[in-house]
Scaffold this motif. Structure first.
Motif, PDB file in Angstrom:
ATOM      1  N   VAL A   1       0.757  -1.294  -0.021  1.00  0.00           N
ATOM      2  CA  VAL A   1       0.100  -0.092  -0.164  1.00  0.00           C
ATOM      3  C   VAL A   1       0.870   1.277  -0.029  1.00  0.00           C
ATOM      4  CG1 VAL A   1      -1.845   1.217   1.135  1.00  0.00           C
ATOM      5  CG2 VAL A   1      -1.648  -1.368   1.379  1.00  0.00           C
ATOM      6  N   ILE A   2       0.615   2.160  -1.037  1.00  0.00           N
ATOM      7  CA  ILE A   2       1.280   3.565  -0.780  1.00  0.00           C
ATOM      8  C   ILE A   2       0.016   4.511  -0.672  1.00  0.00           C
ATOM      9  CG2 ILE A   2       2.214   5.348  -2.522  1.00  0.00           C
ATOM     10  CD1 ILE A   2       3.155   3.111  -4.366  1.00  0.00           C
TER      11      ILE A   2
ATOM     12  N   PRO B   1      -8.048   1.312  -5.105  1.00  0.00           N
ATOM     13  CA  PRO B   1      -7.826   2.630  -4.419  1.00  0.00           C
ATOM     14  C   PRO B   1      -8.655   2.776  -3.325  1.00  0.00           C
ATOM     15  CG  PRO B   1      -9.023   3.119  -6.439  1.00  0.00           C
ATOM     16  CD  PRO B   1      -8.802   1.526  -6.198  1.00  0.00           C
ATOM     17  N   ILE B   2      -8.524   3.619  -2.390  1.00  0.00           N
ATOM     18  CA  ILE B   2      -9.333   3.928  -1.097  1.00  0.00           C
ATOM     19  C   ILE B   2      -9.308   5.613  -0.824  1.00  0.00           C
ATOM     20  CG2 ILE B   2     -10.133   3.535   1.228  1.00  0.00           C
ATOM     21  CD1 ILE B   2      -7.958   0.851   0.167  1.00  0.00           C
ATOM     22  N   ALA B   3     -10.420   6.243  -0.637  1.00  0.00           N
ATOM     23  CA  ALA B   3     -10.116   7.726  -0.594  1.00  0.00           C
ATOM     24  C   ALA B   3     -10.736   7.991   0.867  1.00  0.00           C
ATOM     25  CB  ALA B   3     -10.784   8.446  -1.550  1.00  0.00           C
TER      26      ALA B   3
ATOM     27  N   ASP C   1      -5.184   5.736  -0.418  1.00  0.00           N
ATOM     28  CA  ASP C   1      -4.584   4.660  -0.153  1.00  0.00           C
ATOM     29  C   ASP C   1      -4.621   3.784  -1.699  1.00  0.00           C
ATOM     30  OD1 ASP C   1      -3.830   5.135   2.410  1.00  0.00           O
ATOM     31  OD2 ASP C   1      -5.224   3.664   3.060  1.00  0.00           O
ATOM     32  N   LEU C   2      -3.400   3.630  -2.356  1.00  0.00           N
ATOM     33  CA  LEU C   2      -3.190   2.703  -3.387  1.00  0.00           C
ATOM     34  C   LEU C   2      -2.564   1.540  -3.220  1.00  0.00           C
ATOM     35  CD1 LEU C   2      -1.806   5.531  -5.881  1.00  0.00           C
ATOM     36  CD2 LEU C   2      -4.262   5.021  -5.452  1.00  0.00           C
ATOM     37  N   VAL C   3      -3.541   0.294  -3.160  1.00  0.00           N
ATOM     38  CA  VAL C   3      -2.876  -1.038  -3.079  1.00  0.00           C
ATOM     39  C   VAL C   3      -2.699  -1.694  -4.430  1.00  0.00           C
ATOM     40  CG1 VAL C   3      -3.526  -3.163  -1.836  1.00  0.00           C
ATOM     41  CG2 VAL C   3      -4.760  -0.894  -1.289  1.00  0.00           C
ATOM     42  N   LEU C   4      -1.698  -2.021  -4.612  1.00  0.00           N
ATOM     43  CA  LEU C   4      -0.966  -2.681  -5.845  1.00  0.00           C
ATOM     44  C   LEU C   4      -1.540  -4.047  -5.834  1.00  0.00           C
ATOM     45  CD1 LEU C   4       2.772  -0.837  -5.550  1.00  0.00           C
ATOM     46  CD2 LEU C   4       0.606  -0.112  -6.709  1.00  0.00           C
ATOM     47  N   ARG C   5      -1.930  -4.406  -6.890  1.00  0.00           N
ATOM     48  CA  ARG C   5      -2.555  -5.623  -7.196  1.00  0.00           C
ATOM     49  C   ARG C   5      -1.952  -6.401  -8.482  1.00  0.00           C
ATOM     50  NH1 ARG C   5      -7.067  -6.239  -4.196  1.00  0.00           N
ATOM     51  NH2 ARG C   5      -6.585  -8.567  -4.084  1.00  0.00           N
ATOM     52  N   ASN C   6      -1.793  -7.670  -8.563  1.00  0.00           N
ATOM     53  CA  ASN C   6      -1.377  -8.410  -9.652  1.00  0.00           C
ATOM     54  C   ASN C   6      -2.162  -9.699  -9.883  1.00  0.00           C
ATOM     55  OD1 ASN C   6       0.401 -10.613 -10.978  1.00  0.00           O
ATOM     56  ND2 ASN C   6       1.171  -8.759 -11.778  1.00  0.00           N
TER      57      ASN C   6
END
Length: 497
Positions: free
Chosen positions: A312-313, A358-360, A370-375
């Motif tokens: 999470v960024i 993403p969560i705002a 919050d940007l949660v990186l997913r793959n």
């Protein structure tokens, strides 16, 4: 209790909870009488206050309809009949919409308080069923996680299943999906939910028409859904960030987030663009920072990596447009990012694998994303996903890790209620029927604890929390170890190139 008394008590309960006013009582009663195929009414004394809940009173009238062969004792028939009854208490959508925005002028919280209570009292939010859910919190190295065993959705009876099989040849495609605005007031049918008592609120987000509703089976306080007017696939892009921040501008007491827009890492519905939010503080919201970092092109943005099982960024700024610009930059760079040493490939041929959850939020004058990186890449070893719950935790959860789980609330299958009871018996050396897929886990617990009648449930809950933590760690693209942190740093360096 006679049907007339049941109807009268339901109407009076509707007045008590302010669904209707006293002046509406006759009208509502007559509407319900018609649904019950009754042409007269016998006044019976109603004792106040009415102690039964609204769903309990509603069930008595539904049972009358079954007994009198007005409907069959089949799940969908009962749902449709109950929703039609509660629709008698509700104003037209335009009236509810106007009242919502009138209350909004007083304070945003008043508008959502009004609409949330309306959605509960109208039985659109299934409060009685939700109360069956098992819920507890447990301590993990990432903070207090929420655990829910989902018991709220009733099992289908054999007749219901038979009907649905017979209806498979039905070519009806209206509404397009359960999230479309067309569901507002839709009666429902076999295999499709009743929505007569459903209302939605129109919003404008980034110059586009969207709608606000609540989830019928809320998993947390004021669990809302924000849905696009157009039936279109989920998509995370710059417009997503615009809309999320527009929403928290309107309702700063709510958060709003989007599921990822790819299979495996996305939510259960990818066919209709929508977000989820509410007034609740998840464990991820309170997560500590592992470290902060600078973005060369955006010196006014506060950026940090969270101490969280997923990657999470967190971005913070008082400059809204700049926050959108940096989020868009990170999304674009992540979509094309590969790091084979971390098992991350952006594409297989032309198939994309990288996206973001993403969560705002808004905190005073500061916007937070919050940007949660997913793959979502798969391999022979991990056919359900490399960054997906691995096979050794499937006995707890194997489904997609969507937005709610990402933030630290486990929604676990109903089967666990009975299975954990059998595990409890096993741990207490009592006769049991423990499932084989729980056996190894149960033996490990038995080895690690001194178990008694007094502490066995607390131990199981704690261990379930640790398993859920493992589920989330599996979904993290950069692992919480030294090599994972180095890989995350390489991506940050890539952002600054």
């Amino acid at each position: 209790m006679s049907i007339f008394l049941s109807i009268n008590r339901l109407v009076q309960k509707g007045i008590e909870v302010q669904l209707i006013e006293e002046r509406d009582a006759r009208y509502v009663r007559n509407q319900i009488l018609a649904l019950c195929h009754l042409t007269n009414f016998v006044e019976e004394q109603t004792i106040h206050p009415i102690t039964e809940s609204l769903p309990d009173l509603l069930e008595k009238i539904v049972q009358y309809a079954i007994d009198e062969a007005i409907i069959e004792d089949v799940f969908d028939d009962k749902e449709i009949f109950a929703a039609n009854i509660m629709n008698c208490f509700l104003s037209k959508p335009s009236d509810i919409h106007q009242k919502f925005w009138k209350k909004y002028k007083e304070a945003p919280e008043r508008s959502t308080d009004y609409f949330y209570q309306l959605s509960q009292h109208s039985n659109y939010i299934q409060t009685k069923r939700i109360a069956k859910n098992i819920h507890f919190t447990t301590t993990t190295k990432y903070g207090e996680m929420d655990i829910t065993i989902n018991l709220s959705k009733p099992e289908k009876d054999p007749e219901q299943i038979k009907r649905e099989k017979a209806m498979k040849s039905n070519t009806s495609t209206y509404p397009d999906c359960v999230l479309c605005p067309a569901n507002e007031g839709y009666e429902g049918r076999t295999g499709y939910p009743a929505r007569s008592n459903h209302r939605i609120i129109e919003l404008e987000l980034a110059n586009e028409r969207w709608f606000l509703q609540y989830s019928p089976y809320v998993y947390y306080n004021e669990h809302c859904i924000v849905l696009a007017e157009e039936h279109r696939d989920m998509k995370v892009d710059r417009d997503t960030f615009e809309r999320l921040l527009s929403f928290v501008d309107l309702f700063p007491h709510y958060f709003l987030g989007s599921n990822a827009d790819l299979p495996i890492v996305g939510g259960s519905i990818l066919s209709h663009d929508h977000y989820q939010g509410g007034q609740y503080t998840f464990a991820m919201t309170k997560a500590k920072e592992d470290f902060s970092f600078s973005l060369n092109a955006f010196p006014d943005i506060n950026a940090a990596i969270l101490h969280w099982p997923l990657s999470v960024i967190r971005l913070q700024s008082e400059k809204r447009n700049e926050l959108i610009n940096v989020a868009d930059m990170i999304l674009k760079k992540w979509k094309d990012y590969s790091d084979q040493t971390a098992n991350i490939l952006a594409y297989t041929d032309s198939m994309p694998h990288n996206t973001i959850t993403p969560i705002a939020r808004k905190k005073g004058y500061t916007w937070e994303l919050d940007l949660v990186l997913r793959n979502n890449r798969t391999t022979e070893e991990h056919p359900l996903g490399i960054f997906h719950p691995h096979e050794d935790v499937h006995h707890i959860k194997r489904e997609n890790i969507g937005l709610i789980e990402v933030m630290g609330l486990a929604v676990l299958p109903a089967r666990l209620q009975d299975e954990l009871m059998e595990m409890k018996k096993f741990l207490l050396h009592q006769p049991h029927r423990i499932e084989t897929y729980h056996q190894k886990w149960a033996e490990q617990i038995k080895e690690n604890y001194s178990i008694t009648e007094q502490n066995v449930e607390e131990i199981i809950e704690h261990e379930l929390g640790q398993k859920f933590t493992r589920v989330l760690e599996d979904a993290g693209v950069f692992k919480q170890n030294e090599s994972g942190k180095q890989a995350f740093q390489r991506f940050i360096d890539h952002l600054n190139n």
